[in-house]
Scaffold this motif. Sequence first.
Motif, mmCIF file in Angstrom:
data_model
loop_
_atom_site.group_PDB
_atom_site.id
_atom_site.type_symbol
_atom_site.label_atom_id
_atom_site.label_comp_id
_atom_site.label_asym_id
_atom_site.label_seq_id
_atom_site.Cartn_x
_atom_site.Cartn_y
_atom_site.Cartn_z
ATOM 1 N N VAL A 1 37.067 47.408 37.585
ATOM 2 C CA VAL A 1 36.748 46.919 38.938
ATOM 3 C C VAL A 1 35.655 47.785 39.547
ATOM 4 O O VAL A 1 34.718 47.283 40.184
ATOM 5 N N PHE A 2 35.779 49.084 39.375
ATOM 6 C CA PHE A 2 34.778 50.053 39.849
ATOM 7 C C PHE A 2 33.398 49.672 39.329
ATOM 8 O O PHE A 2 32.407 49.626 40.075
ATOM 9 N N MET B 1 34.080 41.468 51.514
ATOM 10 C CA MET B 1 35.483 41.414 51.112
ATOM 11 C C MET B 1 36.414 41.448 52.318
ATOM 12 O O MET B 1 37.639 41.434 52.163
ATOM 13 N N GLY B 2 35.844 41.528 53.530
ATOM 14 C CA GLY B 2 36.667 41.597 54.732
ATOM 15 C C GLY B 2 37.121 42.997 55.082
ATOM 16 O O GLY B 2 38.075 43.182 55.849
ATOM 17 N N MET C 1 38.018 50.251 47.717
ATOM 18 C CA MET C 1 37.770 48.836 47.423
ATOM 19 C C MET C 1 38.443 48.436 46.109
ATOM 20 O O MET C 1 39.043 47.350 46.002
ATOM 21 N N THR C 2 38.354 49.323 45.115
ATOM 22 C CA THR C 2 38.986 49.059 43.820
ATOM 23 C C THR C 2 40.494 48.894 43.983
ATOM 24 O O THR C 2 41.100 47.975 43.418
ATOM 25 N N ARG D 1 45.382 45.585 44.020
ATOM 26 C CA ARG D 1 46.620 45.149 44.679
ATOM 27 C C ARG D 1 46.578 43.671 45.042
ATOM 28 O O ARG D 1 47.519 43.151 45.634
ATOM 29 N N LYS D 2 45.445 43.023 44.720
ATOM 30 C CA LYS D 2 45.217 41.601 45.013
ATOM 31 C C LYS D 2 45.218 41.312 46.519
ATOM 32 O O LYS D 2 45.523 40.212 46.961
ATOM 33 N N GLU D 3 44.861 42.336 47.312
ATOM 34 C CA GLU D 3 44.736 42.146 48.760
ATOM 35 C C GLU D 3 43.354 41.614 49.112
ATOM 36 O O GLU D 3 43.184 40.917 50.125
ATOM 37 N N LYS D 4 42.353 41.968 48.314
ATOM 38 C CA LYS D 4 40.978 41.535 48.539
ATOM 39 C C LYS D 4 40.410 40.965 47.248
ATOM 40 O O LYS D 4 40.890 41.264 46.156
#
Length: 491
Positions: A30-31, A126-127, A476-477, A482-485
């Motif tokens: 993800v990073f 990403m909010g 952010m990663t 955590r599937k929040e963003k």
Amino acid sequence: MPFRPYEQDQMFLLPPSLNEWVRQDNPARVFSEIIDRLDTTTFRQQKEEGRPAYHPAMMIKVLLWGYATGVRSSRKIEEKLEEDVVFMWLAGLEKPDFRTLCLFRTTNKEALEKIFTDVIIVAKTMGMATLGLVALDGSKVRANSGINTFKNLRDWKELLKEAKDEAQRIISEAENIDKEEDKIHGDNKRGDEIPKEIEKAQDRIEKVEALIKKAKELGKEDESRVSLTDAEAGLMHKGNTSIPAFNAQLAVTEDQLIVYADVTAEPVDVNQTKKAVEGMKKTIKEKPEILIADTGYAGGEKFKYLEDNKIDGYIPSEDERRIGIKKRQKAREHLFAKEDFTYNKCEDKYTCPQGEILGPTARTQFKSKYSKREVTTYRTERGTCTICPLREKCTTNIKLGRAITRDGYEEYRERMREKINTTEGRLIYRKRKCLAEPVFGQIKIRNGFGQFLLRGLEKVRIEWKIVATAHNLLKMTAAIMRKEKILPALV
């Protein structure tokens, strides 16, 4: 039960895929994806001649992942590229040496600052990193210089004089020896050899001369303590001791993302409020709606600046434990506080609890190393306080009576004090402990950042931006893991 086959020289029918080396759920994936969305065209362009340069995206990934995992030394990163699977995967098996990594970090100031900004922009898509409420704070970070390298500038000048005298003495001795040897052996010796002692003395002279020149450029006084290894670092109080340090500044959003990162050589925070807001305006083209900071950032001029820019500030002029308590010295707690006197702006006068008038009697300018202000003193007519029935509750100065001081920003202080003293104001201010302070803890403890590696204010600022960028990427990663963003798709 038989053992599984074990063969260190195992041959592969087909070469293994580099992508198989790192698990699909590894945060480094993800990073890496986030960095793939950044613009790297602002980094130094490769030359047409010579060996092709390493791709900046690869260099950024390796450098930022190092800072995110506590591996900051260029030599340590080079080691990781040889033996750590995640580093090897991020680098695509490229192996830049430590000199290349160090040069990349120190010669791409503007490009690395842009990367810091671009990461925030991705976070916004990403909010995250919303500039509603922002907490501003500072922390002393140890500089790359020892405490024994500090001396007063006057002492350095004396040491320079001694070094020059020593060099002259060595030269004179060498000339005398040459003359004696010429008498014995003739004139065959060249006579232009430099004694080793001279080389050492000359090296010391050059270093001290460079230090004194730098100190003059920085406006240092003779009493200022300056380090030979980093003239811009300062001795700053931390806890009950003093350390060679810089004052690192951060502005943090409610999701603990850093939207402003800077370093100052000033040990106090008093001049950082305006710089932080202007820094946010410059990098992300926005200003916060609410700004909270501790008492170190307080000051009437700063409160006026926040009001003029329509920023709802919450910065107390006193320690948090004393918010709402009238500010009096312990020895004078029984006396009326300044808040017990009523100010008339139109007439520029105060009225005391007894109803007497205090008019302006003197104006004084106060100037410290980092700030200055003009203060007006208000008193009653001489003799008024002497016969006042409330004198014992008001003043200990029988001769001159009670004095009240005020500067041009007093009304801004009063409004700030009233706002923070409300229930809502206290609740907002308490959020400071949950935002900036934990971020400093994460950077210093989790990421292992306890000391700058680079020297000089400009290079230290680059390093602090790298630290802040690595922190944001980790936040952010984690949110994506955590599937929040959700990370936006590549365009």
